[in-house]
Design an enzyme around this catalytic site. Structure first.
Site, PDB file in Angstrom:
ATOM      1  N   GLY A 188      61.779 -21.750  86.260  1.00  0.00           N
ATOM      2  CA  GLY A 188      60.398 -21.496  86.662  1.00  0.00           C
ATOM      3  C   GLY A 188      59.913 -22.236  87.891  1.00  0.00           C
ATOM      4  O   GLY A 188      59.063 -21.742  88.623  1.00  0.00           O
ATOM      5  N   GLU A 230      58.377 -29.720  87.779  1.00  0.00           N
ATOM      6  CA  GLU A 230      58.332 -28.732  86.696  1.00  0.00           C
ATOM      7  C   GLU A 230      57.261 -27.694  87.026  1.00  0.00           C
ATOM      8  O   GLU A 230      56.295 -27.988  87.734  1.00  0.00           O
ATOM      9  CB  GLU A 230      58.020 -29.472  85.375  1.00  0.00           C
ATOM     10  CG  GLU A 230      57.823 -28.623  84.151  1.00  0.00           C
ATOM     11  CD  GLU A 230      59.060 -27.817  83.721  1.00  0.00           C
ATOM     12  OE1 GLU A 230      59.488 -26.959  84.512  1.00  0.00           O
ATOM     13  OE2 GLU A 230      59.540 -28.025  82.603  1.00  0.00           O
ATOM     14  N   ASP A 231      57.415 -26.483  86.481  1.00  0.00           N
ATOM     15  CA  ASP A 231      56.408 -25.451  86.746  1.00  0.00           C
ATOM     16  C   ASP A 231      55.149 -25.663  85.909  1.00  0.00           C
ATOM     17  O   ASP A 231      54.034 -25.593  86.415  1.00  0.00           O
ATOM     18  CB  ASP A 231      56.988 -24.037  86.528  1.00  0.00           C
ATOM     19  CG  ASP A 231      57.580 -23.812  85.133  1.00  0.00           C
ATOM     20  OD1 ASP A 231      57.643 -24.769  84.326  1.00  0.00           O
ATOM     21  OD2 ASP A 231      57.987 -22.673  84.850  1.00  0.00           O
ATOM     22  N   ASP A 234      53.253 -27.538  78.752  1.00  0.00           N
ATOM     23  CA  ASP A 234      52.455 -26.883  77.709  1.00  0.00           C
ATOM     24  C   ASP A 234      52.348 -27.872  76.544  1.00  0.00           C
ATOM     25  O   ASP A 234      51.526 -28.783  76.577  1.00  0.00           O
ATOM     26  CB  ASP A 234      53.207 -25.582  77.368  1.00  0.00           C
ATOM     27  CG  ASP A 234      52.519 -24.697  76.362  1.00  0.00           C
ATOM     28  OD1 ASP A 234      51.637 -25.169  75.640  1.00  0.00           O
ATOM     29  OD2 ASP A 234      52.862 -23.511  76.271  1.00  0.00           O
ATOM     30  N   GLY A 269      54.539 -30.110  75.945  1.00  0.00           N
ATOM     31  CA  GLY A 269      55.123 -31.351  76.452  1.00  0.00           C
ATOM     32  C   GLY A 269      56.482 -31.670  75.853  1.00  0.00           C
ATOM     33  O   GLY A 269      57.108 -32.662  76.220  1.00  0.00           O
ATOM     34  N   THR A 286      59.436 -30.006  76.016  1.00  0.00           N
ATOM     35  CA  THR A 286      60.554 -29.847  76.957  1.00  0.00           C
ATOM     36  C   THR A 286      60.663 -31.077  77.858  1.00  0.00           C
ATOM     37  O   THR A 286      61.740 -31.649  78.024  1.00  0.00           O
ATOM     38  CB  THR A 286      60.327 -28.593  77.836  1.00  0.00           C
ATOM     39  OG1 THR A 286      60.048 -27.492  76.987  1.00  0.00           O
ATOM     40  CG2 THR A 286      61.525 -28.297  78.704  1.00  0.00           C
ATOM     41  N   LYS A 301      48.659 -27.614  80.619  1.00  0.00           N
ATOM     42  CA  LYS A 301      47.747 -27.075  79.602  1.00  0.00           C
ATOM     43  C   LYS A 301      47.308 -28.237  78.700  1.00  0.00           C
ATOM     44  O   LYS A 301      47.966 -28.529  77.683  1.00  0.00           O
ATOM     45  CB  LYS A 301      48.464 -26.006  78.765  1.00  0.00           C
ATOM     46  CG  LYS A 301      48.821 -24.737  79.557  1.00  0.00           C
ATOM     47  CD  LYS A 301      49.491 -23.711  78.665  1.00  0.00           C
ATOM     48  CE  LYS A 301      49.738 -22.411  79.363  1.00  0.00           C
ATOM     49  NZ  LYS A 301      50.554 -21.465  78.578  1.00  0.00           N
ATOM     50  N   ASP A 360      57.545 -16.408  84.483  1.00  0.00           N
ATOM     51  CA  ASP A 360      58.010 -15.084  84.051  1.00  0.00           C
ATOM     52  C   ASP A 360      57.532 -14.720  82.658  1.00  0.00           C
ATOM     53  O   ASP A 360      57.131 -15.586  81.871  1.00  0.00           O
ATOM     54  CB  ASP A 360      59.542 -15.053  84.034  1.00  0.00           C
ATOM     55  CG  ASP A 360      60.109 -15.804  82.828  1.00  0.00           C
ATOM     56  OD1 ASP A 360      59.699 -16.962  82.593  1.00  0.00           O
ATOM     57  OD2 ASP A 360      60.936 -15.235  82.100  1.00  0.00           O
TER      58      ASP A 360
END
Ligand code: 5GP
Length: 178
Positions: free
Chosen positions: A48, A102-103, A106, A108, A110, A134, A162
């Site tokens: 991403g 990072e893209d 969310d 957190g 990952t 987020k 995506d």
């Protein structure tokens, strides 16, 4: 284009490419200032972040190294607690200044997994740079120093983001409205 249809889901225009450019300029200004006389190893999280990293790094001054890693916890529209794979962390990180690009962060999860693996390799500094964050979904408590923009929890596509592999090429960011 005010909306796009991907596999029957309708996404509405949310953040224009002009706004993304301003956000990236402000992130690059901060990084250039903070690392004016330091070498950085940028770790780009694929897939991403490819577009964001490309635009950001063109604005970064000085001699730095860039490498690519892959770590994903996402299938379809929902975040899962299962972190699936890590590929490419072959560099010697000891004593280096690391910035992970990072893209989006969310829940957190990952980034936490990635962060633990990187910190275990004893870098001299470690920071996170994410285009989107987020805050209402974030479940962790580590620091994210460079945040491009805070957004609500709805799913986004475009500008590298995506939906099942589609939408990454779209220049603006679109948000799912259901
Ligand atoms: P986390 O582990 O923080 O919950 O999820 C991080 C990953 O989920 C991101 O790297 C990204 O791949 C994916 N993700 C989270 N939110 C979105 C979203 O709104 N759109 C897309 N396309 N991917 C997302």
């Amino acid at each position: 284009m005010n909306q796009v249809n991907i596999k029957g889901k309708i996404f509405h225009r949310f953040i224009s490419c002009d706004e993304i450019e301003l956000v990236i300029k402000s992130l690059s200004d901060r990084i250039n200032k903070d690392y004016a006389d330091k070498e950085v190893l940028f770790l780009i999280v694929l897939n991403g972040a490819f577009m964001f990293a490309s635009d950001l790094l063109k604005k970064i001054e000085g001699n730095h190294k860039i490498s690519f890693i892959k770590l994903s916890s996402y299938q379809g529209l929902c975040s899962t607690d299962e972190v699936r794979e890590l590929i490419g962390l072959n560099e010697d990180l000891k004593g280096k200044n690391i910035i992970v690009i990072e893209d989006i962060i969310d829940t957190g999860i990952t980034m936490e997994c990635l962060r633990e693996r990187i910190l275990a390799k004893e870098p001299s500094s470690f920071e996170i740079c994410t285009l989107m964050f987020k805050p209402k979904a974030f479940k962790k408590d580590y620091n994210i120093k460079y945040i491009g923009k805070e957004i609500s929890n709805e799913f986004i596509i475009g500008y590298g983001f995506d939906f099942d592999g589609y939408g990454r090429n779209i220049k603006d960011i679109y948000q799912l409205k259901e």
